[in-house]
Write a protein that holds these residues in place. Structure first.
Motif, PDB file in Angstrom:
ATOM      1  N   ASP A 237       4.121   7.061  -2.230  1.00 57.25           N
ATOM      2  CA  ASP A 237       3.048   6.102  -2.487  1.00 57.25           C
ATOM      3  C   ASP A 237       1.989   6.795  -3.347  1.00 57.25           C
ATOM      4  OD1 ASP A 237       0.838   4.405  -2.431  1.00 57.25           O
ATOM      5  OD2 ASP A 237       1.136   3.824  -0.338  1.00 57.25           O
TER       6      ASP A 237
ATOM      7  N   ASP B   8       1.414  11.844   1.367  1.00 57.79           N
ATOM      8  CA  ASP B   8       2.179  10.677   1.832  1.00 57.79           C
ATOM      9  C   ASP B   8       3.307  11.169   2.736  1.00 57.79           C
ATOM     10  OD1 ASP B   8       3.218   8.160   2.234  1.00 57.79           O
ATOM     11  OD2 ASP B   8       4.305   8.110   0.322  1.00 57.79           O
TER      12      ASP B   8
ATOM     13  N   LYS C 148      -1.735   6.059  -2.599  1.00 56.76           N
ATOM     14  CA  LYS C 148      -2.210   6.754  -1.403  1.00 56.76           C
ATOM     15  C   LYS C 148      -2.597   8.186  -1.753  1.00 56.76           C
ATOM     16  CE  LYS C 148      -0.822   7.830   3.351  1.00 56.76           C
ATOM     17  NZ  LYS C 148       0.246   7.655   4.372  1.00 56.76           N
TER      18      LYS C 148
END
Length: 220
Positions: free
Chosen positions: A198, A146, A201
């Motif tokens: 995140d 991320d 992600k």
């Protein structure tokens, strides 16, 4: 042995404290995602920090051990026997996660099933299951999945991964922070950065099989 009303025990054996902070943050992410609760149980011994994961009437005890180095990982079996199995009772079902960096993108993971590492797995005989979370990368490489989130954390415009200097994740992170006039800190001081990332992600990137941790929440 202490009194225990938990249904299961989870032990995270981590190479370093940054890994510990990452997996603890990941647990909090999954806790919110699956409507569970997690709380730190304050003990008189600060060296024995315990977390309780709960959903409805089911409770899990979660403990962390930091080995300080990948070579120190095989020496953690005594901690598991004394601070987990003996303290909470052998009737409690335990899952042990081994969280470490195999330190090379080309190194064969089978090497971690030989010698001292094989002895570690043999000594973790009281664990119902032993799960490897072995990254062919630094924990910082995982965090840099991320990169947009890292940039946002230090208030830097988004950049591409290939523009980062350094061979491995730790070097990349340190040099990037330094170029931004900031200092990258490992361990618990990295927690605010880790919390800001995140997680979905990172999970979706398949850089590591984090679903094995999420499976804990599916067993409630």
């Amino acid at each position: 042995m202490i009194d225990n009303t938990s249904d299961r025990g989870i032990a995270f054996i981590c190479e370093g404290d940054t890994e510990k902070q990452f997996y603890l943050s990941l647990l909090y992410y999954f806790t919110d995602k699956h409507n569970a609760t997690i709380q730190k149980i304050l003990n008189q011994q600060e060296t024995d920090i315990v977390y309780e994961l709960a959903k409805k009437d089911i409770k899990y005890i979660i403990k962390f051990k930091v080995a300080e180095s990948v070579t120190g990982m095989p020496k953690t079996s005594k901690w598991f026997d004394v601070d987990c199995v003996k303290k909470y009772g052998s009737k409690l079902s335990w899952t042990a996660f081994l969280c470490y960096d195999i330190d090379s993108y080309t190194r064969d993971i089978t090497q971690f099933y030989e010698g001292d590492w094989k002895d570690l797995r043999d000594k973790l005989k009281h664990a119902q299951s032993v799960i490897d979370l072995a990254a062919k990368a630094d924990i910082e490489d995982i965090m840099l999945v991320d990169l947009e989130g890292v940039c946002a954390f230090i208030d830097h415009p988004p950049i591409k991964r290939e523009n980062l200097l350094g061979r491995k994740g730790t070097a990349k992170m340190k040099m990037f922070f330094r170029d931004c006039g900031k200092s990258y800190h490992k361990g618990d001081r990295a927690r605010p950065l880790i919390d800001s990332l995140d997680k979905q992600k990172i999970i979706d990137s398949k850089i590591l099989d984090f679903e094995k941790v999420e499976d804990l929440f599916c067993s409630f």
